[in-house]
Design a protein around this motif. Structure first.
Motif, PDB file in Angstrom:
ATOM      1  N   LEU A   1      82.351 126.774  35.042  1.00 34.34           N
ATOM      2  CA  LEU A   1      80.965 126.757  35.481  1.00 34.34           C
ATOM      3  C   LEU A   1      80.749 125.682  36.532  1.00 34.34           C
ATOM      4  O   LEU A   1      80.053 125.909  37.541  1.00 34.34           O
ATOM      5  CB  LEU A   1      80.026 126.539  34.296  1.00 34.34           C
ATOM      6  N   SER A   2      81.339 124.533  36.349  1.00 35.71           N
ATOM      7  CA  SER A   2      81.206 123.450  37.332  1.00 35.71           C
ATOM      8  C   SER A   2      81.816 123.842  38.670  1.00 35.71           C
ATOM      9  O   SER A   2      81.236 123.588  39.736  1.00 35.71           O
ATOM     10  CB  SER A   2      81.867 122.174  36.816  1.00 35.71           C
ATOM     11  N   ASP A   3      82.993 124.464  38.616  1.00 36.48           N
ATOM     12  CA  ASP A   3      83.662 124.879  39.852  1.00 36.48           C
ATOM     13  C   ASP A   3      82.859 125.943  40.587  1.00 36.48           C
ATOM     14  O   ASP A   3      82.719 125.899  41.820  1.00 36.48           O
ATOM     15  CB  ASP A   3      85.061 125.413  39.546  1.00 36.48           C
ATOM     16  N   VAL A   4      82.329 126.909  39.843  1.00 35.99           N
ATOM     17  CA  VAL A   4      81.545 127.967  40.477  1.00 35.99           C
ATOM     18  C   VAL A   4      80.252 127.393  41.050  1.00 35.99           C
ATOM     19  O   VAL A   4      79.843 127.734  42.168  1.00 35.99           O
ATOM     20  CB  VAL A   4      81.253 129.097  39.470  1.00 35.99           C
ATOM     21  N   THR A   5      79.613 126.506  40.310  1.00 39.53           N
ATOM     22  CA  THR A   5      78.382 125.888  40.798  1.00 39.53           C
ATOM     23  C   THR A   5      78.631 125.119  42.091  1.00 39.53           C
ATOM     24  O   THR A   5      77.852 125.220  43.058  1.00 39.53           O
ATOM     25  CB  THR A   5      77.797 124.949  39.725  1.00 39.53           C
ATOM     26  N   ALA A   6      79.710 124.369  42.134  1.00 35.38           N
ATOM     27  CA  ALA A   6      80.032 123.609  43.352  1.00 35.38           C
ATOM     28  C   ALA A   6      80.282 124.541  44.525  1.00 35.38           C
ATOM     29  O   ALA A   6      79.824 124.275  45.653  1.00 35.38           O
ATOM     30  CB  ALA A   6      81.251 122.719  43.102  1.00 35.38           C
TER      31      ALA A   6
ATOM     32  N   LEU B   1      86.065 130.785  44.714  1.00 38.77           N
ATOM     33  CA  LEU B   1      85.810 131.580  43.514  1.00 38.77           C
ATOM     34  C   LEU B   1      87.083 132.249  43.011  1.00 38.77           C
ATOM     35  O   LEU B   1      87.355 132.261  41.802  1.00 38.77           O
ATOM     36  CB  LEU B   1      84.740 132.633  43.790  1.00 38.77           C
ATOM     37  N   LEU B   2      87.865 132.801  43.916  1.00 35.83           N
ATOM     38  CA  LEU B   2      89.114 133.441  43.496  1.00 35.83           C
ATOM     39  C   LEU B   2      90.077 132.414  42.900  1.00 35.83           C
ATOM     40  O   LEU B   2      90.795 132.710  41.941  1.00 35.83           O
ATOM     41  CB  LEU B   2      89.754 134.159  44.678  1.00 35.83           C
ATOM     42  N   ALA B   3      90.062 131.199  43.441  1.00 41.07           N
ATOM     43  CA  ALA B   3      90.928 130.150  42.895  1.00 41.07           C
ATOM     44  C   ALA B   3      90.428 129.660  41.543  1.00 41.07           C
ATOM     45  O   ALA B   3      91.226 129.269  40.677  1.00 41.07           O
ATOM     46  CB  ALA B   3      91.008 128.976  43.880  1.00 41.07           C
TER      47      ALA B   3
ATOM     48  N   ARG C   1      89.163 139.979  40.147  1.00 43.74           N
ATOM     49  CA  ARG C   1      89.114 140.702  41.412  1.00 43.74           C
ATOM     50  C   ARG C   1      87.745 140.565  42.076  1.00 43.74           C
ATOM     51  O   ARG C   1      86.811 140.068  41.470  1.00 43.74           O
ATOM     52  CB  ARG C   1      89.460 142.180  41.178  1.00 43.74           C
ATOM     53  N   TRP C   2      87.670 141.010  43.314  1.00 43.69           N
ATOM     54  CA  TRP C   2      86.477 140.824  44.136  1.00 43.69           C
ATOM     55  C   TRP C   2      85.835 142.180  44.409  1.00 43.69           C
ATOM     56  O   TRP C   2      86.486 143.079  44.947  1.00 43.69           O
ATOM     57  CB  TRP C   2      86.868 140.163  45.450  1.00 43.69           C
ATOM     58  N   ALA C   3      84.570 142.328  44.048  1.00 39.71           N
ATOM     59  CA  ALA C   3      83.823 143.548  44.351  1.00 39.71           C
ATOM     60  C   ALA C   3      83.303 143.438  45.782  1.00 39.71           C
ATOM     61  O   ALA C   3      82.427 142.621  46.068  1.00 39.71           O
ATOM     62  CB  ALA C   3      82.675 143.733  43.370  1.00 39.71           C
TER      63      ALA C   3
ATOM     64  N   TRP D   1      85.707 140.692  37.351  1.00 38.22           N
ATOM     65  CA  TRP D   1      85.349 140.875  38.749  1.00 38.22           C
ATOM     66  C   TRP D   1      84.321 139.832  39.168  1.00 38.22           C
ATOM     67  O   TRP D   1      83.415 139.506  38.405  1.00 38.22           O
ATOM     68  CB  TRP D   1      84.730 142.256  38.965  1.00 38.22           C
ATOM     69  N   TRP D   2      84.444 139.358  40.389  1.00 37.99           N
ATOM     70  CA  TRP D   2      83.391 138.565  40.999  1.00 37.99           C
ATOM     71  C   TRP D   2      82.437 139.501  41.734  1.00 37.99           C
ATOM     72  O   TRP D   2      82.853 140.265  42.596  1.00 37.99           O
ATOM     73  CB  TRP D   2      83.955 137.549  41.987  1.00 37.99           C
ATOM     74  N   ILE D   3      81.171 139.436  41.368  1.00 42.05           N
ATOM     75  CA  ILE D   3      80.122 140.142  42.101  1.00 42.05           C
ATOM     76  C   ILE D   3      79.258 139.081  42.752  1.00 42.05           C
ATOM     77  O   ILE D   3      78.611 138.274  42.073  1.00 42.05           O
ATOM     78  CB  ILE D   3      79.298 141.047  41.174  1.00 42.05           C
ATOM     79  N   VAL D   4      79.262 139.079  44.064  1.00 41.70           N
ATOM     80  CA  VAL D   4      78.667 137.992  44.840  1.00 41.70           C
ATOM     81  C   VAL D   4      77.645 138.568  45.804  1.00 41.70           C
ATOM     82  O   VAL D   4      77.870 139.624  46.401  1.00 41.70           O
ATOM     83  CB  VAL D   4      79.766 137.241  45.620  1.00 41.70           C
ATOM     84  N   ASP D   5      76.533 137.900  45.949  1.00 40.98           N
ATOM     85  CA  ASP D   5      75.631 138.189  47.060  1.00 40.98           C
ATOM     86  C   ASP D   5      75.536 136.927  47.895  1.00 40.98           C
ATOM     87  O   ASP D   5      74.904 135.948  47.489  1.00 40.98           O
ATOM     88  CB  ASP D   5      74.247 138.627  46.579  1.00 40.98           C
ATOM     89  N   PRO D   6      76.198 136.910  49.066  1.00 41.62           N
ATOM     90  CA  PRO D   6      76.233 135.687  49.870  1.00 41.62           C
ATOM     91  C   PRO D   6      74.875 135.282  50.414  1.00 41.62           C
ATOM     92  O   PRO D   6      74.657 134.112  50.735  1.00 41.62           O
ATOM     93  CB  PRO D   6      77.202 136.034  51.001  1.00 41.62           C
ATOM     94  N   ALA D   7      73.975 136.254  50.530  1.00 42.24           N
ATOM     95  CA  ALA D   7      72.606 135.947  50.972  1.00 42.24           C
ATOM     96  C   ALA D   7      71.677 136.926  50.264  1.00 42.24           C
ATOM     97  O   ALA D   7      71.255 137.920  50.842  1.00 42.24           O
ATOM     98  CB  ALA D   7      72.473 136.059  52.486  1.00 42.24           C
ATOM     99  N   GLU D   8      71.391 136.652  49.006  1.00 38.33           N
ATOM    100  CA  GLU D   8      70.479 137.493  48.239  1.00 38.33           C
ATOM    101  C   GLU D   8      69.071 137.280  48.786  1.00 38.33           C
ATOM    102  O   GLU D   8      68.530 136.175  48.741  1.00 38.33           O
ATOM    103  CB  GLU D   8      70.551 137.122  46.756  1.00 38.33           C
ATOM    104  N   GLY D   9      68.491 138.346  49.353  1.00 35.47           N
ATOM    105  CA  GLY D   9      67.261 138.178  50.107  1.00 35.47           C
ATOM    106  C   GLY D   9      67.542 137.932  51.585  1.00 35.47           C
ATOM    107  O   GLY D   9      66.748 137.286  52.275  1.00 35.47           O
ATOM    108  N   ASN D  10      68.640 138.479  52.070  1.00 32.10           N
ATOM    109  CA  ASN D  10      69.048 138.273  53.461  1.00 32.10           C
ATOM    110  C   ASN D  10      67.953 138.685  54.439  1.00 32.10           C
ATOM    111  O   ASN D  10      67.707 137.999  55.439  1.00 32.10           O
ATOM    112  CB  ASN D  10      70.323 139.093  53.732  1.00 32.10           C
ATOM    113  N   ILE D  11      67.260 139.774  54.139  1.00 31.31           N
ATOM    114  CA  ILE D  11      66.196 140.244  55.027  1.00 31.31           C
ATOM    115  C   ILE D  11      65.078 139.203  55.124  1.00 31.31           C
ATOM    116  O   ILE D  11      64.461 139.025  56.182  1.00 31.31           O
ATOM    117  CB  ILE D  11      65.646 141.604  54.551  1.00 31.31           C
TER     118      ILE D  11
END
Length: 270
Positions: free
Chosen positions: A14-19, A63-65, A71-73, A87-97
């Motif tokens: 959790l710490s690694d993902v948060t960072a 995240l992969l490390a 795996r990556w979606a 699986w990692w499900i990521v939104d790099p810019a949630e609310g991009n619009i």
């Protein structure tokens, strides 16, 4: 608290993902301007893709490390069940619009999904510095404060919301959204219609809103909020009332006291 099987991730993951998510958030914050960027559709799409690319450049590898073997979606607008495993499900810019139009309701999200159930999530809001986290069986938190959903029991007092999952949804989905908003305006107190889903779901998890529904299976907009709400004591199902997974075709997250009433209203929408 969720009744889902606890996820024994330990505090290090959790710490690694948060960072990693916070670092990615700094990249997205640096790209932000308080005015709209792009006039034509092509220009807007270009800005959206540029945001995604810049954030993924600093987010994917950490995240992969952090979770070898996960795996990556790839497609953030995809829906439906994933193959078994993590699986990692990521939104790099949630609310991009919103970001490219100079608005402030956007975030970076990263969620680890195991066998189609979210088990760990981080949602970071770069403009405020707030970070929402949840681990299956371990509760949900805003920064260092535990989250608890609303205690409301009457739909007539509820602040509820929905939104659009994809650009240019099919006409049937648009009509269902419109009909459901009308039904909720009649039965609820106030209805919000906005994007993205995660920015409404963090409010449900924090007890500021009482329910959120969506006629969609877009995973990246739902997995983070689904875990946050369930770990904050909420009820997360599809619109048939069955437990929600990434394979579900639609979505409802609500405070337990109004879930059944919300479901009853939405069941009337063809």
């Amino acid at each position: 608290m969720s009744t889902a099987r606890p996820f024994a991730a330990g505090t290090t993951l959790l710490s690694d993902v948060t960072a990693a998510v916070k670092s990615a958030g700094a990249t997205l914050r640096d790209r932000y301007t308080p005015y709209a960027r792009g006039v034509s559709l092509d220009e807007i799409v270009h800005e959206i893709h540029a945001n995604d690319g810049a954030v993924l450049d600093v987010l994917r590898e950490p995240l992969l490390a952090a979770r070898p073997g996960a795996r990556w979606a790839e497609d953030e607008l995809a829906g439906g069940a994933l193959p078994a495993g993590e699986w990692w499900i990521v939104d790099p810019a949630e609310g991009n619009i919103n970001h490219v139009h100079g608005m402030d309701d956007w975030a970076v999200t990263a969620t680890l999904v195991r066998d189609n159930q979210p088990v760990l999530t981080v949602v970071h809001l770069p403009l405020t510095g707030d970070t929402y986290t949840a681990v299956a069986g371990g509760g949900a938190r805003l920064n260092d404060r535990p989250l608890t959903v609303s205690a409301k029991t009457g739909l007539d007092a509820a602040l509820i919301g929905t939104g659009q999952a994809r650009p240019r949804e099919d006409e049937r989905t648009f009509r269902r959204i419109g009909d459901s908003v009308t039904a909720m305006l009649i039965n609820g107190l106030v209805v919000r219609v906005s994007v993205p889903a995660t920015m409404q779901l963090i409010h449900v998890a924090a007890g500021r809103m009482d329910a959120f529904w969506q006629f969609s299976d877009v995973r990246s907009g739902l997995v983070a909020g689904a875990l946050l709400v369930s770990e904050a004591g909420g009820t997360v199902t599809d619109l048939a009332g069955d437990p929600w997974t990434t394979a579900s075709r639609d979505f409802l997250a609500a405070a337990p006291g109004i879930h059944a009433a919300t479901l009853k209203v939405l069941a009337t929408i063809a």
